[in-house]
Design a protein around this motif. Sequence first.
Motif, mmCIF file in Angstrom:
data_model
loop_
_atom_site.group_PDB
_atom_site.id
_atom_site.type_symbol
_atom_site.label_atom_id
_atom_site.label_comp_id
_atom_site.label_asym_id
_atom_site.label_seq_id
_atom_site.Cartn_x
_atom_site.Cartn_y
_atom_site.Cartn_z
ATOM 1 N N ALA A 71 25.068 40.841 32.550
ATOM 2 C CA ALA A 71 26.292 41.578 32.867
ATOM 3 C C ALA A 71 26.965 41.029 34.123
ATOM 4 N N VAL A 72 26.165 40.763 35.149
ATOM 5 C CA VAL A 72 26.728 40.209 36.386
ATOM 6 C C VAL A 72 27.314 38.819 36.132
ATOM 7 N N ALA A 73 26.560 37.966 35.447
ATOM 8 C CA ALA A 73 27.045 36.614 35.177
ATOM 9 C C ALA A 73 28.236 36.630 34.228
ATOM 10 N N GLY A 74 28.203 37.489 33.209
ATOM 11 C CA GLY A 74 29.316 37.560 32.271
ATOM 12 C C GLY A 74 30.595 38.029 32.933
ATOM 13 N N LEU A 75 30.486 39.005 33.826
ATOM 14 C CA LEU A 75 31.668 39.485 34.549
ATOM 15 C C LEU A 75 32.251 38.383 35.429
ATOM 16 N N ALA A 76 31.380 37.660 36.130
ATOM 17 C CA ALA A 76 31.858 36.592 37.004
ATOM 18 C C ALA A 76 32.483 35.449 36.202
ATOM 19 N N ILE A 77 31.813 35.018 35.150
ATOM 20 C CA ILE A 77 32.323 33.899 34.351
ATOM 21 C C ILE A 77 33.608 34.285 33.630
ATOM 22 N N GLY A 78 33.638 35.477 33.030
ATOM 23 C CA GLY A 78 34.825 35.899 32.296
ATOM 24 C C GLY A 78 36.034 36.070 33.188
ATOM 25 N N THR A 79 35.841 36.663 34.374
ATOM 26 C CA THR A 79 36.960 36.852 35.303
ATOM 27 C C THR A 79 37.463 35.514 35.816
ATOM 28 N N ALA A 80 36.525 34.638 36.201
ATOM 29 C CA ALA A 80 36.934 33.325 36.715
ATOM 30 C C ALA A 80 37.648 32.513 35.647
ATOM 31 N N ALA A 81 37.178 32.583 34.402
ATOM 32 C CA ALA A 81 37.825 31.835 33.321
ATOM 33 C C ALA A 81 39.227 32.353 33.045
ATOM 34 N N ALA B 276 31.101 37.428 28.512
ATOM 35 C CA ALA B 276 32.061 36.619 29.263
ATOM 36 C C ALA B 276 33.362 36.442 28.485
ATOM 37 N N ILE B 277 33.259 36.176 27.189
ATOM 38 C CA ILE B 277 34.457 35.975 26.367
ATOM 39 C C ILE B 277 35.265 37.268 26.277
ATOM 40 N N THR B 278 34.601 38.404 26.090
ATOM 41 C CA THR B 278 35.309 39.684 25.983
ATOM 42 C C THR B 278 36.029 40.028 27.280
ATOM 43 N N ILE B 279 35.368 39.842 28.404
ATOM 44 C CA ILE B 279 35.995 40.129 29.694
ATOM 45 C C ILE B 279 37.137 39.160 29.961
ATOM 46 N N GLN B 280 36.961 37.904 29.607
ATOM 47 C CA GLN B 280 38.041 36.922 29.768
ATOM 48 C C GLN B 280 39.285 37.346 29.013
ATOM 49 N N GLU B 281 39.126 37.766 27.766
ATOM 50 C CA GLU B 281 40.277 38.193 26.978
ATOM 51 C C GLU B 281 40.900 39.462 27.550
ATOM 52 N N GLY B 282 40.091 40.329 28.119
ATOM 53 C CA GLY B 282 40.632 41.541 28.719
ATOM 54 C C GLY B 282 41.498 41.262 29.928
ATOM 55 N N VAL B 283 41.046 40.369 30.796
ATOM 56 C CA VAL B 283 41.847 40.019 31.979
ATOM 57 C C VAL B 283 43.100 39.264 31.569
ATOM 58 N N LEU B 284 42.998 38.388 30.568
ATOM 59 C CA LEU B 284 44.176 37.648 30.108
ATOM 60 C C LEU B 284 45.215 38.560 29.469
ATOM 61 N N ALA B 285 44.776 39.721 28.966
ATOM 62 C CA ALA B 285 45.702 40.646 28.302
ATOM 63 C C ALA B 285 46.552 41.447 29.277
ATOM 64 N N ILE B 286 46.245 41.363 30.562
ATOM 65 C CA ILE B 286 47.027 42.101 31.564
ATOM 66 C C ILE B 286 48.420 41.486 31.664
ATOM 67 N N HIS B 287 49.447 42.317 31.635
ATOM 68 C CA HIS B 287 50.828 41.833 31.663
ATOM 69 C C HIS B 287 51.174 41.251 33.033
ATOM 70 N N ASP B 288 51.853 40.124 33.020
ATOM 71 C CA ASP B 288 52.281 39.504 34.272
ATOM 72 C C ASP B 288 53.232 40.409 35.043
ATOM 73 N N GLY B 289 53.992 41.237 34.320
ATOM 74 C CA GLY B 289 54.931 42.128 35.000
ATOM 75 C C GLY B 289 54.233 43.102 35.932
ATOM 76 N N GLU B 290 53.066 43.590 35.537
ATOM 77 C CA GLU B 290 52.324 44.505 36.389
ATOM 78 C C GLU B 290 51.851 43.793 37.655
ATOM 79 N N VAL B 291 51.408 42.558 37.505
ATOM 80 C CA VAL B 291 50.944 41.805 38.670
ATOM 81 C C VAL B 291 52.109 41.506 39.606
ATOM 82 N N ARG B 292 53.255 41.080 39.042
ATOM 83 C CA ARG B 292 54.422 40.787 39.885
ATOM 84 C C ARG B 292 54.935 42.041 40.594
#
Length: 254
Positions: free
Chosen positions: A74-84, A137-153
Amino acid sequence: MRRSINWPKPSWGWASLPALLIVWCVAATRVPSYVLPQPWDVIAEAVHWIRSGDLGQQVGASLLRELGGFAAAAVAGLAIGTAAALSRGFREFVGPLNSLFMAIPPIAWAPLSMIFFGLGYLSIAVVIFIAAVFPMAITIQEGVLAIHDGEVRAARTLGANRVQLLRHVYLPASLPFITAALRIGFAQAWRALVAAEMIGASQGIGWMVAMGGQTGNSSEVLLGVALIGITAWLMESLVFRRIERSYESWRGQQ
């Protein structure tokens, strides 16, 4: 004009287990008891294991191995998925590795792990780690990528720094994917654990199933299978659903 009453539709989820038991009982009458015992034979086997004190020992051994390997994954998957998700270069680097390891059944690593680490806790924990880390890692990566750029901006326009972006934007938006990753990872880890215990362990639920098969004790085999399913169901009901309820209220506050 009379108002019609919208009665709640009945849920048939409660009927699945009784239906399974009925099918089991009927099927058990058509074959010898050593092939398929009746449910009460399995209950008698469970009582025997409980009275001897061995049942808790086997379940505890499996849970200890599961929690160790799963927590590390879980720790490694969160780190790898977020970084990816946040780094395109790193995502391109780990992409082939994710595809490669996802295509290999985790149990295929068990013999090699046992050669390196011997028979024991560490070799099985390594198999659990390999089974869980890449799907998470793949699931978390897709979750972070799904965040809208508008919210970040919008958050950056309001003066949010990186820590605030992580806490108030990325984390709340990706929590459903994190929970899904934990569910997927636990399921993969639990399957790999049982399979690895059947190959190279001297205790645990998988070892119970393997020993029951070798001695022709089908009641012991079915008891182990029931323990596998019950443990997974308890984790789903008592852990993951509670996590969902807690983060839903937290997301609303954020």
